[in-house]
Structure formats: C-alpha cells, structure tokens
Design an enzyme around this catalytic site. Structure first.
Site, short mmCIF file in Angstrom:
data_model
loop_
_atom_site.label_atom_id
_atom_site.label_comp_id
_atom_site.label_asym_id
_atom_site.label_seq_id
_atom_site.Cartn_x
_atom_site.Cartn_y
_atom_site.Cartn_z
CE LYS A 122 11.94 -55.33 16.12
NZ LYS A 122 10.83 -54.75 16.83
CE1 TYR A 177 6.94 -58.23 13.34
CE2 TYR A 177 6.91 -56.85 11.38
CZ TYR A 177 6.67 -57.02 12.73
OH TYR A 177 6.16 -55.99 13.45
CG ASP A 190 13.54 -59.44 8.40
OD1 ASP A 190 14.46 -59.18 9.18
OD2 ASP A 190 12.39 -58.96 8.52
NE ARG A 235 11.52 -35.23 1.05
CZ ARG A 235 11.77 -34.91 -0.21
NH1 ARG A 235 12.25 -35.82 -1.05
NH2 ARG A 235 11.58 -33.69 -0.65
C1 LIG Z 1 11.82 -59.93 11.80
C2 LIG Z 1 11.25 -58.55 11.78
N1 LIG Z 1 11.28 -57.85 10.63
C3 LIG Z 1 10.77 -56.61 10.55
C4 LIG Z 1 10.18 -56.01 11.63
C5 LIG Z 1 9.59 -54.63 11.51
O1 LIG Z 1 10.41 -53.71 12.11
P1 LIG Z 1 9.95 -52.27 12.69
O2 LIG Z 1 9.09 -52.56 13.88
O3 LIG Z 1 11.23 -51.59 12.97
O4 LIG Z 1 9.15 -51.63 11.60
C6 LIG Z 1 10.14 -56.67 12.85
C7 LIG Z 1 9.51 -56.07 14.03
O5 LIG Z 1 9.31 -56.69 15.05
C8 LIG Z 1 10.68 -58.00 12.93
O6 LIG Z 1 10.65 -58.71 14.06
#
Ligand SMILES: Cc1ncc(COP(=O)(O)O)c(C=O)c1O
Length: 388
Positions: free
Chosen positions: A195, A98, A170, A46
């Site tokens: 992704k 997002y 992000d 952890r």
């Molecule tokens: C731009 C962006 N940030 C964060 C996330 C969240 O990621 P996760 O699905 O791995 O929690 C996503 C998910 O689609 C995303 O497209």
C-alpha cells in the site's frame, strides 16, 4: 535524521565499485564464501539479501523501531505475528480488522488449537474484559477498513502491557508518516507494504517492526524457515517507492480532505467517513494521535446498493480496483470486493451497508478527481426517502 531524509539515506552508502548513488539490484540466490572458516553475513537470499536488508533498515527507521523483518505480502507478515502463538493460546482481535486477518482467525487458527475472541477495539474496557488467563496477543488496526474509525492505540497498548500480552497493530492505512504505534507502546507493527510504503501498486509485500530483540529473533527464524520472503527486485522497488513517501502522503492527505469536503456537501451523498472532517466521530482522537488524516475516504450514496454500483462503475479517473495506497486513485465497492466473503448480515453488523463506497484518493490533480466524482454522481438517480 528527520523522517523525509530517512528513506533516502538510511542503509544506503555509495556502492564501492562504481560509486552508484542507487543501491544495485542483488538479483542473486546465493553469495560466495571466502573460506569455510568465515561465514558470510549474507549467504542465501531466503535468509537475507542486501536489497532486503536495506528495506528492513529503512522501514525500522521510519517506524522508530529497532528491528524489521519484511515478507512476501502483508498477509505473510500477519502470519509471522501469529506464529508467536501456539496451541492452547487465546487471541483477542478487533472486530474492525482487515478481511484477510479475519479469514486467518476464522479458518486457520482453530485448526491449530488457537481460540479467538472478537471485540470492538474502540472500547478498551471490552478489550480488557476479553482477556483470559491463556490470552497471549491482541491484534488491532486503525483507521479501520472501510469505515475509517480510529482506535486509541496507546490505551489498548496499555491494556496489553498491564495484562502481560503482546500488542500487534496493523499500521497499513496510516503509514509511518502519519503515526508510529511503537512510540505509543505497541509491541509489533504490521504493514502491508503493498500500500502506501510501496506506493505505486507495482509490488506486493509486508513488514513487521519491533523494538524487542527476542521477537525479532523469532521473526527472523520464522521467515527463514517458512520462506515467505520478498524477491530482491520487490525490495528494490519498495525502497524506490519509499523515497517519496513524505511527499506522496502530504498530497494524499490534501486531496482526500478536499474530496471528503466535496462529498459531504453533495445532496446524493448520505454520509462521509473521513477522520479529517469535524463530523467524524473520532476527529479529536485523529488530531491527537495522527500527523494528518490519510488518503482513504468512504461514503454512503443516498440511494440503493444498485445506485452505489452505478456510481462506482461510472468513475473514470478513479479506477475500479482492489487495494489502496498507490499514487493512482482507486474506487472500491466493499460488498463485492474487500468484504465479499462476509454475509450481508455480517457486513451490516460491521457498519458496511450496500450503499458504501471506498476511495483510495491518489495524488492526481484534485480538480480532476472532483470532476470525476461529479460526473459519476450525476449518473445516480435522485431518490426520495420513500424510494430508498
Ligand atoms: C489493513 C491491511 N492489512 C493487511 C493487508 C494484507 O496485505 P497484502 O495484500 O499485502 O497481503 C491488507 C490488504 O489489503 C490491508 O488492507
């Protein structure tokens, strides 16, 4: 060391026992102590694990950052960044963010006494005007989802610096192959490693990267305390995926450009959103800020919402599924998928009409991709302007 070499060599020495070229999987919850006077560098998964440590070293190197903390998902990473806020603080959030981040700001932050203001991050003055005496952080992203608009990262990072607040960016949609926000002055970079970083749609994960030792120490404490950590195998898989990031991203960009150009010339397509097209409002900024235009394309079908659904369901090579950034091409219908929790009014105000389709263009043969779009568009009825 140059970009393409980093995921193949950073943090990866031949393993001393058998000299394995690939780091073994340390699928162990705990690690033995030699004696009570010698605390092992890694003692419990952890807190840290060798596979996780390697992944963190690679992602930090790819983002030109000093430190990285990985998490069990992109959302867990975003929660890590928000853990730097406390009751009474104010957050400035880009309106084009997002949906999961939006949900945290709408549903959770108010419970913890944290206020949030949404502004367009395309307007750095609006961001500056939204800053109050208790503002602690600005969070933004780009290319945005699903309209693929760009934000001038350096300008917003500069506003944050001038006002003494943290900037969080992000970078999921671009990946570190296309842009490095820390180099542009951002304090914390977020990734959903699910992704492009993982790249094979077989693992969910997240990461935070920073140059600040203080922020990193807080993130390490937070992740250890909350325990939203990735498994050793998830880290191992992500390291394996990362080794081909450069070649994958080159192909994603090449295929997406061809798909966007094809769609732009099609009579049943009303509008294409891709930063690599001259018609894109942020094309010049994309050329300045990014090293390529990415693998995401969105477009509006010339017709009705029903026509967009007919098209999405008619694709065969493009798979109808949430997510993005994997080697396989995916097709998404934002009103019923990524942006389903918003009302139609909220969606339209964010530039998401019922005719919008989002493509995550994969690395298949581009002729197969274009033929697939062609046959699916053939199923969409020809509409006169009055019928739309
Ligand atoms: C731009 C962006 N940030 C964060 C996330 C969240 O990621 P996760 O699905 O791995 O929690 C996503 C998910 O689609 C995303 O497209």
């Amino acid at each position: 060391m140059r970009f393409a070499t980093k995921p193949i060599r950073v943090g990866q020495e031949l393993e001393p026992g058998h000299r394995s070229v690939i780091q073994p999987l340390y699928q162990s919850a705990t690690f033995g102590w030699n004696s009570l006077s010698e605390i092992p560098a890694i003692d419990y998964t952890r807190c840290q694990n060798p596979n996780r440590q390697t992944l963190e070293q690679i992602i930090a190197a790819l983002e030109n950052g000093k430190h990285c903390t990985v998490f069990a998902s992109g959302m867990a990473a975003i929660m890590g960044a928000f853990s730097l806020l406390q009751s009474g603080d104010h957050l400035v959030m880009a309106s084009d963010i997002y949906g999961g981040t939006f949900r945290v700001a709408e549903k959770l932050l108010p419970k913890w006494g944290i206020q949030c203001t949404e502004v367009s991050a395309q307007d750095s003055k609006a961001v500056e005007d939204a800053i109050r005496p208790n503002t602690k952080m600005v969070i933004f992203e780009g290319p945005t989802n699903p309209n693929l608009r760009l934000v001038d990262i350096q300008a917003i990072a500069e506003v944050a610096r001038r006002n003494g607040i943290l900037s969080v960016f992000d970078n999921t949609f671009a990946s570190p192959y296309l842009q490095n926000p820390l180099d542009l002055g951002v304090d914390i970079v977020v990734h959903s490693t699910t992704k492009y970083i993982g790249g094979h749609s077989d693992v969910v994960g997240g990461a935070l990267v920073t140059n600040s030792q203080d922020i990193h120490d807080e993130m390490f404490e937070y992740s250890k305390t909350v325990g939203a950590v990735p498994s050793p195998f998830d880290c191992w898989l992500t390291v394996r995926g990362l080794k081909t990031l450069s070649v994958r991203m080159k192909q994603h960009c090449e295929n997406a450009q061809a798909v966007a150009e094809y769609l732009e010339g099609h009579p049943k397509v009303a509008k294409v959103h891709y930063p690599g097209l001259r018609s894109h409002p942020d094309h010049s900024l994309a050329k300045k800020q990014m090293r390529g235009f990415g693998g995401m394309v969105s477009f509006e079908v010339a017709g009705t919402g029903e026509d967009a659904c007919t098209f999405a369901e008619g694709c065969q090579v493009f798979l109808l599924a949430e997510s993005l950034g994997g080697v396989e091409s995916l097709i998404g219908y934002p009103p019923l998928m990524s942006h389903a929790t918003m009302t139609e009014e909220q969606r339209v105000s964010k530039g998401i009409p019922p005719t919008l389709i989002r493509l995550s263009v994969g690395i298949e043969d581009v002729d197969d991709l274009i033929e697939d779009l062609e046959q699916a568009l053939a199923k969409v009825p020809v509409r006169t302007a009055s019928a739309v």
